[in-house]
Design a protein around this motif. Structure first.
Motif, short mmCIF file in Angstrom:
data_model
loop_
_atom_site.label_atom_id
_atom_site.label_comp_id
_atom_site.label_asym_id
_atom_site.label_seq_id
_atom_site.Cartn_x
_atom_site.Cartn_y
_atom_site.Cartn_z
N ALA A 82 0.84 -1.20 0.00
CA ALA A 82 0.00 0.00 0.00
C ALA A 82 0.87 1.25 0.00
O ALA A 82 1.74 1.41 0.86
N ASP A 83 0.64 2.14 -0.94
CA ASP A 83 1.33 3.42 -0.98
C ASP A 83 0.92 4.24 0.25
O ASP A 83 -0.27 4.30 0.59
N PRO A 84 1.86 4.87 0.94
CA PRO A 84 1.51 5.55 2.20
C PRO A 84 0.47 6.65 2.04
O PRO A 84 -0.47 6.75 2.84
N THR A 85 0.63 7.49 1.04
CA THR A 85 -0.33 8.58 0.85
C THR A 85 -1.72 8.01 0.55
O THR A 85 -2.73 8.44 1.11
N GLU A 86 -1.77 7.03 -0.35
CA GLU A 86 -3.06 6.44 -0.72
C GLU A 86 -3.68 5.70 0.46
O GLU A 86 -4.90 5.78 0.69
N GLN A 145 7.64 -2.14 3.73
CA GLN A 145 7.07 -1.96 2.41
C GLN A 145 7.85 -2.72 1.35
O GLN A 145 9.09 -2.73 1.35
N SER A 185 8.94 -3.45 -2.57
CA SER A 185 9.08 -2.81 -3.87
C SER A 185 8.59 -3.77 -4.94
O SER A 185 8.46 -4.97 -4.70
N ARG A 223 0.63 -3.32 -6.31
CA ARG A 223 0.24 -2.13 -5.55
C ARG A 223 -1.24 -2.27 -5.16
O ARG A 223 -2.06 -2.69 -5.98
#
Length: 510
Positions: A8-12, A69, A71, A75
């Motif tokens: 999971a992308d942090p901002t999202e 996280q 890589s 996503r």
């Protein structure tokens, strides 16, 4: 769950949590605008069933912060509602599995107390007038105000005002620019930067803090939260911050002021006196028919010095309730100890019960209050500023055990007839019943609460709700008469209670 969190992308992800919190609050348009593609019926059902309850979301954020996280091309698609459902489902499965293992050796009644500590404060809410007023009233004395300004760099008043402005903005927008212009609210860059720094951590620091706090053994749902001290997270790039659960900003600028003033120098004792003042003020305001008698020193003989109960409530010529107020804060370890015997700080609460019993004994012996008539059905209430033993029969039993130990050592004059029943409640529950209370309904509710098997394990507020003394009164005139703490001189309310709006909110918009 870890597999999902790791991609999971942090901002999202944090925006997803913000939108799910909005959904839970019934702000469906905000949830749809910034969050997953739920249909309206799906959102209504999720809200009704507490699908995205804030205590679950808070745990989820902390688990995300402690997850490494990955890589690669995979996503998490947070715009798809299946992602939100899957995250919550996996978390609930994890917590249920842990509870099942724990209950093989643990006491289910003790776990009920853990559930109450985790969930009930969220259900009562943090965004209401008395939450802010109470805390800033209790901390409103010179030593506390001076220590806060020395430690933080601005006054409590400016901290609360700037924090409230940020809270109002983040109620309707997920992100705030670190360089946001608040000059229209007469907030300068220096004040803004101090408050933003105090309320937030950069993402990497938040990860470190969460890993440290949650590194101790224990059940996932009851571990410490990195969001309590720093409710906002500065996103990668350091240009914007987000409060995944904006209500925690209100908690930080109210109760959380304690973190910045606690320490030596008699601060805690002064907080205790301010808490007594607050409770007496509430009773005098809501129940003027009751005479509130404050504690008094007395010396039965030379070389002995005692104090009566903090508050004795006199109604129709008879003292029916003795209240001992305790402003001491409960540590996380106390609230979520594996067993009652391991909980810290219970001796101070036990001493409060002992003080009530000693007051009754000394009145019987003529040492104090000989001129007052005490009811044969006299009761005691241990009223706490923190939740402490909320809904925990095992913790309450341990506190009573300690109270009897103190009696054996210090209370030889206390007989069994002096051991009046004492109940535990905390200030939020006590505040909640006052709008519908009369002197007789309050006394009757305490009687049912402490003696009727039907109400065993209930809160005093819930018992009173079943037997209210009157229709809810308009609280606005009372609040307008109460002295305004120096920390909230900026607040001009247009309506009282949990739906209160302010000029600050109006300026910031919905």
């Amino acid at each position: 769950m870890r597999d999902l969190l790791s991609i999971a992308d942090p901002t999202e992800f944090l925006q997803l949590v913000w939108s799910l919190a909005s959904l839970h609050e019934g702000e469906f348009s905000r949830a749809r605008r910034f969050g997953p593609d739920f249909s309206l019926p799906e959102m209504e059902l999720a809200k009704e069933r507490f699908r995205f309850a804030p205590w679950l979301l808070e745990t989820l954020v902390n688990e995300y912060l402690t997850t490494s996280q990955r890589s690669g091309p995979r996503r998490l698609n947070v715009k798809n509602h299946n992602a939100a459902n899957a995250l919550i489902s996996k978390l609930v499965e994890l917590e249920n599995a842990e509870d099942g293992v724990w209950l093989k050796a643990g006491n289910i009644l003790h776990l009920v107390g853990h559930l109450a500590q985790r969930q009930f404060p969220w259900q009562r809410g943090y965004d209401y007038f008395l939450q802010l007023y109470r805390s800033l009233f209790v901390f409103d004395f010179p030593d506390a105000l001076a220590r806060f300004e020395e430690n933080v760099g601005i006054s409590v008043e400016r901290f609360a005002f700037c924090g409230f402005a940020l809270r109002a903005h983040l109620a309707s927008h997920p992100f705030a620019s670190m360089s946001i212009d608040l000059s229209d609210l007469k907030i300068g860059k220096r004040e803004r930067d101090i408050v933003f720094k105090k309320l937030s951590l950069p993402l990497l620091q938040a990860r470190t803090a969460a890993s440290t706090l949650r590194g101790e053994a224990g059940l996932t749902g009851y571990k410490k939260s990195a969001l309590r001290l720093s409710p906002c997270i500065v996103l990668p790039g350091d240009t914007h911050l987000i409060a995944p659960l904006p209500a925690l900003i209100t908690l930080r600028i109210s109760n959380g002021v304690y973190y910045d003033i606690v320490g030596p120098g008699g601060i805690n004792e002064q907080m205790g006196k301010r808490f007594e003042d607050y409770v007496a003020m509430l009773i005098d305001g809501f129940l003027p028919e009751i005479t509130t008698i404050r504690e008094k020193p007395y010396a039965p003989k030379k070389g002995t010095n005692y104090r009566s109960s903090d508050l004795a409530l006199l109604s129709d010529g008879t003292v029916s309730l003795l209240i001992e107020c305790k402003a001491k804060r409960a540590s996380h370890a106390s609230k979520f100890a594996e067993s009652a015997a391991e909980a810290e700080g219970l001796a101070d609460l036990a001493y409060g019960i002992f003080q009530i019993w000693r007051h009754v004994a000394h009145r019987r012996l003529g040492h104090v209050d000989a001129n007052l008539e005490f009811s044969p059905a006299l009761k005691g209430v241990l009223l706490t500023l923190d939740t402490w033993a909320d809904m925990s029969s095992t913790l309450q039993a341990e506190i009573f055990r300690l109270a009897h130990q103190i009696r054996q050592v210090k209370g030889a004059e206390i007989t069994d007839e002096d051991l009046v029943p004492v109940g535990f409640t905390h200030i939020q529950d006590f505040e909640g019943l006052l709008a519908t209370a009369t002197p007789s309904s309050l006394i009757r509710a305490v009687e049912l609460w402490l003696h009727d098997p039907e109400y065993k394990g209930w809160s005093l507020w819930s018992v009173h709700e079943k037997n209210p003394g009157r229709a809810p009164i308009d609280e606005r005139p009372l609040f307008d008469r109460f002295p305004k703490p120096s920390g909230m001189r900026w607040l001009i309310r247009e309506a009282a209670g949990s739906s209160a709006r302010t000029t600050t909110e109006s300026q910031l918009g919905d």
